[in-house]
Write an enzyme that holds these catalytic residues in place. Structure first.
Site, PDB file in Angstrom:
ATOM      1  N   GLU A 268       0.798  -1.235   0.000  1.00 27.70           N
ATOM      2  CA  GLU A 268       0.000   0.000   0.000  1.00 27.70           C
ATOM      3  C   GLU A 268       0.828   1.281   0.000  1.00 27.70           C
ATOM      4  O   GLU A 268       0.774   2.071   0.951  1.00 27.70           O
ATOM      5  CB  GLU A 268      -0.984  -0.014   1.176  1.00 27.70           C
ATOM      6  CG  GLU A 268      -2.034  -1.080   1.049  1.00 27.70           C
ATOM      7  CD  GLU A 268      -3.075  -1.059   2.167  1.00 27.70           C
ATOM      8  OE1 GLU A 268      -2.830  -0.413   3.205  1.00 27.70           O
ATOM      9  OE2 GLU A 268      -4.123  -1.715   2.011  1.00 27.70           O
TER      10      GLU A 268
ATOM     11  N   GLU B 220      -6.736  -7.753  -0.843  1.00 22.52           N
ATOM     12  CA  GLU B 220      -7.186  -7.714   0.555  1.00 22.52           C
ATOM     13  C   GLU B 220      -8.672  -7.383   0.619  1.00 22.52           C
ATOM     14  O   GLU B 220      -9.147  -6.500  -0.102  1.00 22.52           O
ATOM     15  CB  GLU B 220      -6.462  -6.604   1.333  1.00 22.52           C
ATOM     16  CG  GLU B 220      -5.027  -6.856   1.647  1.00 22.52           C
ATOM     17  CD  GLU B 220      -4.465  -5.755   2.554  1.00 22.52           C
ATOM     18  OE1 GLU B 220      -5.244  -5.027   3.192  1.00 22.52           O
ATOM     19  OE2 GLU B 220      -3.232  -5.623   2.593  1.00 22.52           O
TER      20      GLU B 220
END
Ligand SMILES: [Zn+2]
Length: 614
Positions: free
Chosen positions: A88, A249
């Site tokens: 991320e 995710e």
């Protein structure tokens, strides 16, 4: 290695992440310059994660070493199916190294010519003129933040610096892995504001992203939440349209970082998973498998809760979702062949937000793009989300919302697209500035786009929420007043048919929606922000006119289609709590294997996947 062996022996493959998302304490203590410097010029202390300087040679060196060791150790493991770089990416660093790299980037961008930069940034205003590239600082909070071009280039540079860093890890893996054919990805975050993901997407083999919609919130309907998630999927998928993406995710139950961490209601996770597949994903994965006992994410949802058993509601829902996905396995590899597209660009988003103009809180560029995308979905039309760099000719209809920053040659490409028979809809706040945020002169939209549209936007009115105006649309059987919100441009019509006129204020009766025929196509201009539902018939008309099939989708049904080598797969999701009847459906129900022909009832939050041979 032992974990990967165990997984492999139990039929589970591994996507292995490199560990660079969080740094150890000793590294920060020994090499402080790996830590990020904030926008006030203050260096971070050790803490949290994701806060490294992407320019730090020391960090890059250390990451190269650990990536090399990983690649050498497990690079040819039979269970390894993909590499996942870091985690991320996000944020900015204002350290001296980043500053030096920024200056280097600017030298290249402006041909090592400071006069060119001064001209493009219009720096004479407010005495902001630079004598040398070495005088240019990043836009520190307590420094120069009043130059639009500087702010914009800083964001562009940050994206490129991430991309540059990404290459370091990719190269280390490729160089030292015994199996260099294993694909590499990293996990994006949908419409994350800080990075132009298209820059990074060029470096990776597949798009992967983390999706955490705020289900059951108090400000939108369930259907709206689902539609926003679908739009995010489209933004992500649009970066590699020729292949499926991965949901890297998701949380099967709740998360721990939202203002209100609401549980997903029963059945919602499964429908969310099917929707993600319907949008073009080939995987549904979780953060996390088991809740960690302590630390920052101990209460973040997981497949296995602290109770530790496999009889929880969440565990059973994940198990059922897995069984459902197994039934959909033949969908794997199928893609989409969409005929409509919406242009959405990160640097345009930054430029709109950075402009000292319009309303303080009503610019909302990304959600306006989403609203058009959702409106098309109501007609069974899933649009690609593209940039102006993408090939335009594969589409029949292109919607261009708020393309404030019109880059070189794009007006020409849009003109060519229409000339060959395409239909475009351009909206208010388009074509105001060039790629360096300099205004076009001679009338907006600039660079030839006004010629294609046959209109010039002379002024723009920003409306208070309490202001009222409307557009009376009267053409092709539509005779109605559409509500205007936030923005209304006042047009000069040179060479276009007027389809709608304002109903109020001093610009009452002037043009608000126009159309100009050009070559074999048509160019529409929408001069004001309207209620998107008010535009329904108008947008349906654009679809029909451009030759795109409008499907009769019942309200409350979300429809998607994927195309495989031998079959098509149609997805119908009931995003309400009520029973909805689908009529005229045909194909094999992949859940049951039975053929359906005619009508079928879908219960609340149920779904249907239909296969038809090509
Ligand atoms: Zn830095």
């Amino acid at each position: 290695m032992q974990i990967m062996d165990d997984l492999y022996q139990n039929g589970i493959s591994t996507i292995l992440a490199t560990p660079s998302g969080a740094r150890p304490v000793w590294l920060d203590n020994k090499y402080p310059d790996v830590m990020r410097v904030d926008a006030n010029g203050v260096r971070n202390r050790h803490g949290g994660r994701h806060n490294h300087c992407m320019s730090s040679e020391k960090y890059r060196e250390k990451v190269r070493i650990i990536d090399r060791k990983l690649a050498e150790t497990v690079g040819d493991h039979p269970g390894l199916i993909m590499w996942h770089v870091s985690n991320e990416f996000g944020g900015e660093c204002f350290c001296d190294k980043c500053k030096a790299k920024f200056r280097e980037y600017l030298r290249e961008r402006f041909h090592n010519n400071i006069d060119e930069l001064n001209h493009e940034w219009w720096t004479t205003f407010w005495s902001a003129r630079y004598s040398d590239f070495e005088e240019i600082d990043p836009p520190y909070n307590n420094g120069q933040t009043a130059i639009m071009g500087l702010n914009l280039e800083w964001k562009r540079f940050t994206s490129r610096n991430y991309s540059d860093y990404l290459s370091v890890e990719i190269d280390a893996i490729r160089e030292h892995s015994k199996n260099a054919s294993i694909p590499i990805t990293t996990n994006f975050m949908g419409r994350y504001y800080g990075i132009d993901y298209r820059v990074l997407a060029k470096k990776i083999d597949a798009i992967a992203w983390d999706s955490y919609p705020a289900f059951h919130n108090d400000h939108e309907t369930y259907r709206d939440t689902m539609m926003s998630a679908a739009f995010d999927n489209a933004v992500m998928r649009g970066m590699k349209k020729d292949r499926p993406f991965l949901l890297m995710e998701s949380a099967p139950g709740l998360v721990n970082w939202m203002p209100f961490n609401k549980l997903k209601r029963p059945g919602v996770h499964e429908q969310f998973a099917i929707q993600t597949i319907a949008c073009g994903a080939d995987s549904i994965q979780y953060f996390q498998m088991r809740k960690s006992r302590g630390a920052a994410e101990q209460f973040h949802g997981a497949v296995i809760d602290h109770i530790g058993t496999n009889d929880t509601r969440i565990f059973k829902e994940v198990k059922k979702t897995g069984e459902t996905l197994r039934k959909l396995s033949e969908v794997e590899g199928s893609i989409k062949n969409n005929e409509a597209a919406i242009i959405f660009e990160w640097d345009n988003w930054w430029a709109i937000d950075g402009a000292g103009a319009f309303g303080g809180s009503t610019k909302k560029y990304d959600s306006i793009c989403r609203d058009y995308w959702v409106k098309l979905m109501e007609f069974g039309v899933e649009a690609d989300v593209i940039s102006t760099e993408d090939e335009l000719d594969r589409y029949k209809l292109i919607i261009v919302p708020m393309l404030f920053m019109l880059k070189d040659d794009i007006a020409k490409e849009l003109t060519d697209f229409v000339e060959k028979g395409g239909t475009i809809l351009v909206t208010y706040i388009s074509g105001y500035v060039n790629e360096n945020c300099l205004c076009y002169q001679g009338g907006f939209p600039g660079d030839g786009l006004k010629k294609l549209l046959g209109v010039i936007s002379e002024e723009i009115d920003t409306l208070y929420p309490s202001d009222n105006n409307g557009i009376h649309v009267n053409y092709k059987g539509i005779d109605k007043i559409i509500e205007v919100r936030d923005y209304a441009e006042i047009l000069r019509v040179d060479d276009a048919q007027i389809l709608g006129r304002y109903t109020e204020d001093f610009y009452k009766d002037t043009a608000a929606i126009t159309c100009r025929c050009h070559g074999n196509g048509k160019a529409y201009y929408q001069a004001a922000r309207c209620s998107i539902d008010g535009l329904s018939e108008f947008i349906k008309g654009l679809l029909t006119e451009s030759g795109i099939e409008v499907k009769d989708i019942p309200a409350g049904i979300e429809y998607h289609k994927r195309i495989g080598k031998e079959a098509t797969y149609e997805f119908y999701l009931n995003v309400t709590s009520d029973i909805i009847e689908l009529t005229n459906v045909e194909g094999i129900n992949l859940m049951t294997g039975n053929r359906i022909s005619g009508s079928i009832n879908l219960g609340g939050r149920e779904y249907l996947v239909l296969k038809n041979k090509l």
